[in-house]
Design a protein around this motif. Structure first.
Motif, short mmCIF file in Angstrom:
data_model
loop_
_atom_site.label_atom_id
_atom_site.label_comp_id
_atom_site.label_asym_id
_atom_site.label_seq_id
_atom_site.Cartn_x
_atom_site.Cartn_y
_atom_site.Cartn_z
N THR A 190 -31.99 6.78 6.94
CA THR A 190 -31.84 7.56 5.73
C THR A 190 -30.36 7.78 5.41
O THR A 190 -29.51 7.81 6.30
CB THR A 190 -32.53 8.93 5.87
OG1 THR A 190 -31.92 9.65 6.95
CG2 THR A 190 -34.01 8.76 6.15
N GLY A 191 -30.07 7.96 4.13
CA GLY A 191 -28.72 8.26 3.69
C GLY A 191 -28.56 9.74 3.43
O GLY A 191 -29.24 10.58 4.04
N ALA A 192 -27.66 10.09 2.51
CA ALA A 192 -27.42 11.49 2.16
C ALA A 192 -28.64 12.07 1.45
O ALA A 192 -29.34 11.37 0.71
CB ALA A 192 -26.18 11.60 1.29
N ILE A 193 -28.89 13.36 1.68
CA ILE A 193 -30.02 14.06 1.06
C ILE A 193 -29.44 15.14 0.15
O ILE A 193 -28.98 16.19 0.64
CB ILE A 193 -30.94 14.67 2.13
CG1 ILE A 193 -31.45 13.58 3.08
CG2 ILE A 193 -32.12 15.39 1.47
CD1 ILE A 193 -32.28 14.11 4.23
N PRO A 194 -29.45 14.93 -1.16
CA PRO A 194 -28.81 15.89 -2.07
C PRO A 194 -29.70 17.06 -2.47
O PRO A 194 -29.30 17.87 -3.30
CB PRO A 194 -28.47 15.03 -3.28
CG PRO A 194 -29.54 13.99 -3.30
CD PRO A 194 -29.90 13.73 -1.87
N VAL A 195 -30.94 17.17 -1.94
CA VAL A 195 -31.86 18.23 -2.32
C VAL A 195 -32.20 19.09 -1.12
O VAL A 195 -32.03 18.67 0.03
CB VAL A 195 -33.15 17.64 -2.94
CG1 VAL A 195 -32.84 16.93 -4.24
CG2 VAL A 195 -33.84 16.70 -1.96
#
Length: 407
Positions: A190-195
């Protein structure tokens, strides 16, 4: 007086003879010293090498970019708030793992409403079918007209259609309910999680997270268009092995893609190779040096590259004869890579000894003394050990590599 003259004559004769002998002796010594000097001048110490006959895979080398086999941006299918985030940034997930849970209350209510509507439609249809049965009995006895029977039959058909519609509505609400549980469509990182929990997400928003497949990985690279036919011929014969060098590590893969057109701007053809990446050495976006050997020079003669001299008209080598004298041999150089030269020419054969180092001191008629022997085969293996491209059906002791650098 007579005796004195005789003695004087004898003495003078002796002196003359002594002078002649001294002159002769001096010339003899000078000539010997000059000969020794000439011998010392013509004997040259060199490092020799033996011409080897081996099979040479011609390796092509290019700079490539590591790309993911798959990368998916995960977005919501419905508008809802996030209840739970089940993953962390940079986490490895498997296909089917739960990523996010959205607020499902609206979807659940709509589902129950659809089920209630479906139950009502079933009840209405059952009642209409009973009415139809009674009207058929009355029609058989002649108590009602055919038009009245047709009206009841039409009502049953309409309710059956409504029942099918309501069933589809329930299935649709089930699909909407499934959107409240977002799962991983592929395995990867997974990458960045903005939520965060509580965030409102809609289908038009940016991705909630991106998942990149890490194993296997692809490397995209380009080669000059002149190599296209060679690569195509190699592919028709079977798998084309490709190696990638990341720092001091060599990974093995295979060629999986050749583009359907040549880039007219650069004169290159795009290719792609696939590599196992269980150790995570490869990462998307990295630059990597890739190597492949689609062509083999079978049974060619090789010498150290420094043994090849450049003349005014042609390249040549100094061949060492049995009597330690050297002769000039013109050669054609087919390839120079990894410190070795593939040559051909008259008098060039396996086992022939050539001057590898010290050729700058050789003059016509020189005699050489071999102070050391240059191991041609060992040098090839030593130079290629860190960049060796594996070729099918050949043991490691038989592989010798060359490379053509490409930009």
């Amino acid at each position: 007086m007579f005796n004195v003259k005789i003695i004087r004559t004898i003495f003078q004769s002796f002196l003359f003879v002594s002078l002649l002998y001294s002159i002769w002796f001096w010339y003899q010594q000078a000539g010997s010293a000059q000969n020794d000097k000439d011998v010392r001048r013509d004997v040259v110490q060199v490092v020799s090498a033996e011409v080897s006959q081996i099979d040479v895979p011609v390796r092509l080398v290019a700079n490539g970019i590591v790309t993911a086999k798959q990368m998916v941006d995960v977005r919501p299918q419905i508008s809802a708030t996030i209840e739970v985030v089940h993953i962390r940034e940079g986490q490895f997930v498997q296909k089917g793992d739960k990523l996010f849970t959205l607020d499902a209350r609206v979807a659940e209510a709509n589902h129950r409403k659809a089920e209630a509507r479906l139950a009502k439609s079933r009840s209405d249809l059952a009642n209409a079918e009973r009415q139809l049965q009674r009207h058929r009995e009355l029609f058989d006895k002649g108590f009602i007209s055919h038009a009245a029977l047709d009206a009841v039959h039409s009502q049953v058909d309409s309710l059956r259609g409504q029942l099918g519609f309501d069933r589809a509505a329930v299935e649709a609400t089930n699909v909407i309910r499934s959107f409240t549980e977002i799962i991983a469509p592929i395995s990867g990182r997974t990458g960045a999680i903005p939520v965060n929990p509580g965030s409102l997400v809609t289908p038009d928003d940016a991705a909630m997270v991106s998942i990149t497949q890490i194993d296997p990985m692809h490397i995209s690279f380009s080669l000059p268009e002149r190599e296209f036919n060679t690569i195509q011929q190699a592919l028709t014969k079977g798998q084309v092995n490709v190696s990638v060098q990341i720092e001091q590590t060599i990974q093995q893969g295979s060629l999986i893609f050749v583009d359907n057109a040549v880039d007219t701007a650069s004169g290159t053809i795009r290719l792609k190779a696939e590599f196992s990446n269980s150790n995570n050495y490869l990462w998307p976006g990295m630059y990597a040096k890739v190597m492949l050997a689609p062509r083999l020079l079978a049974g060619v003669f090789t010498v150290p590259a420094q043994a090849v001299q450049t003349g005014p008209k042609k390249k040549f080598v100094y061949v060492i004869e049995q009597d330690s004298s050297v002769i000039f041999r013109p050669v054609d150089v087919r390839l120079i890579q990894d410190g070795l030269a593939v040559i051909e020419g008259e008098g060039i054969a396996s086992g022939v000894r050539v001057v590898a180092e010290g050729a700058q001191n050789i003059t016509p008629g020189s005699v050489v003394v071999e102070s050391a022997t240059y191991d041609n085969t060992a040098y090839s293996v030593l130079q290629a050990s860190n960049r060796l491209v594996q070729t099918p059906d050949r043991s490691a002791s038989e592989k010798h590599g060359f490379e053509i650098e490409t930009q």
